[in-house]
Write an enzyme that holds these catalytic residues in place. Structure first.
Site, PDB file in Angstrom:
ATOM      1  CG  HIS A   1      -0.143   0.028   2.509  1.00  0.00           C
ATOM      2  ND1 HIS A   1       0.296  -1.127   3.130  1.00  0.00           N
ATOM      3  CD2 HIS A   1       0.299   1.052   3.274  1.00  0.00           C
ATOM      4  CE1 HIS A   1       0.968  -0.808   4.222  1.00  0.00           C
ATOM      5  NE2 HIS A   1       0.993   0.511   4.329  1.00  0.00           N
TER       6      HIS A   1
ATOM      7  CG  HIS B   1       7.691   4.903   0.413  1.00  0.00           C
ATOM      8  ND1 HIS B   1       7.301   5.985   1.181  1.00  0.00           N
ATOM      9  CD2 HIS B   1       7.828   3.856   1.265  1.00  0.00           C
ATOM     10  CE1 HIS B   1       7.210   5.603   2.446  1.00  0.00           C
ATOM     11  NE2 HIS B   1       7.511   4.318   2.533  1.00  0.00           N
TER      12      HIS B   1
END
Length: 186
Positions: free
Chosen positions: A42, A121
C-alpha cells in the site's frame, strides 16, 4: 485498533511489481531483511497509531470530506530507492504533487502530527539493524515502470502485528469524487 490511511494499488500493479522484484530476494543480504507481503502492499498517507474503535465512524466521516475535495489520481509504481540502510521501497510516478496534497489534507483532517515529509513509496523490505546491499537492490528496480492506474479510493486500514508478517485489513473506504484541485500534468 492500530490504524493508518492508505491508497492501495490494484492487483495488476501489485502483480507487475511482484514479478519485477522477485529476484531481489536472491541477492546477497536479502535473507537479513523482513520482506513485506504483497497482499499488504500500500501507499501510506498517514499513520494514526492506536485508536479506539468507537472513533472509526468519525474518522471515516472526515476521510469522506477529504475524498470529496480531492480528485482521483493517475499513478504508477516505478523505480526504487532506500531510506538509509533500513527500508527498501518502490517509488511512485504520476500525479505525485496531488498525492502529496491528499496526504497533507488527510493528516490535517485527522490531526496527525508527523515530522517527516510525505514521500510517496511502497515499502518492499525493512531491516532492524541496517543491511548492506539495499542500494544495489534498489538499483535493480531502477528501470521498473508499472502500468498506470487510477487511485480513486482512500482506505482506513488496520494493522495487526505479532508473530509473522503484519496483516492489514480494510476498516473503511471512501471514494474520491473526482472534484477538487486540478490534476498535475506529469
Amino acid at each position: 485498533m492500530r490504524l493508518f490511511v492508505a491508497v492501495n494499488p490494484p492487483a495488476r500493479a501489485i502483480q507487475e511489481l511482484a514479478a519485477a522484484s522477485s529476484s531481489l530476494r536472491e541477492l546477497p543480504g536479502a535473507e537479513r531483511l523482513r520482506w513485506s507481503e504483497t497482499a499488504g502492499w500500500h501507499l501510506t498517507l498517514a499513520f494514526l497509531g492506536d485508536v479506539p474503535a468507537d472513533e472509526v465512524p468519525s474518522l471515516a466521516g472526515k476521510l469522506a470530506t477529504v475524498a470529496d475535495e480531492h480528485p482521483r489520481l493517475r499513478l504508477r509504481l516505478a523505480g526504487g530507492g532506500t531510506f538509509g540502510d533500513r527500508v527498501l521501497w518502490c517509488g511512485v510516478q504520476g500525479e505525485t504533487a496531488a498525492l502529496r496534497r491528499l496526504a497533507g489534507a488527510v493528516r490535517d483532517a485527522l490531526d496527525v502530527a508527523d515530522d517527516h515529509p510525505f514521500h510517496p513509496h511502497l515499502t518492499l523490505a525493512r531491516s532492524r539493524a541496517g543491511a548492506r546491499g539495499m542500494r544495489g537492490m534498489a538499483d535493480v528496480l531502477k528501470g521498473f515502470r508499472g502500468v498506470e492506474w487510477e487511485a480513486g479510493w482512500i482506505y482506513l486500514m488496520r494493522s495487526e502485528t505479532g508473530s509473522g508478517p503484519a496483516r492489514y485489513t480494510v476498516v473503511e473506504r471512501v471514494r474520491s469524487q473526482g472534484r477538487g484541485e486540478l490534476r498535475d500534468k506529469r
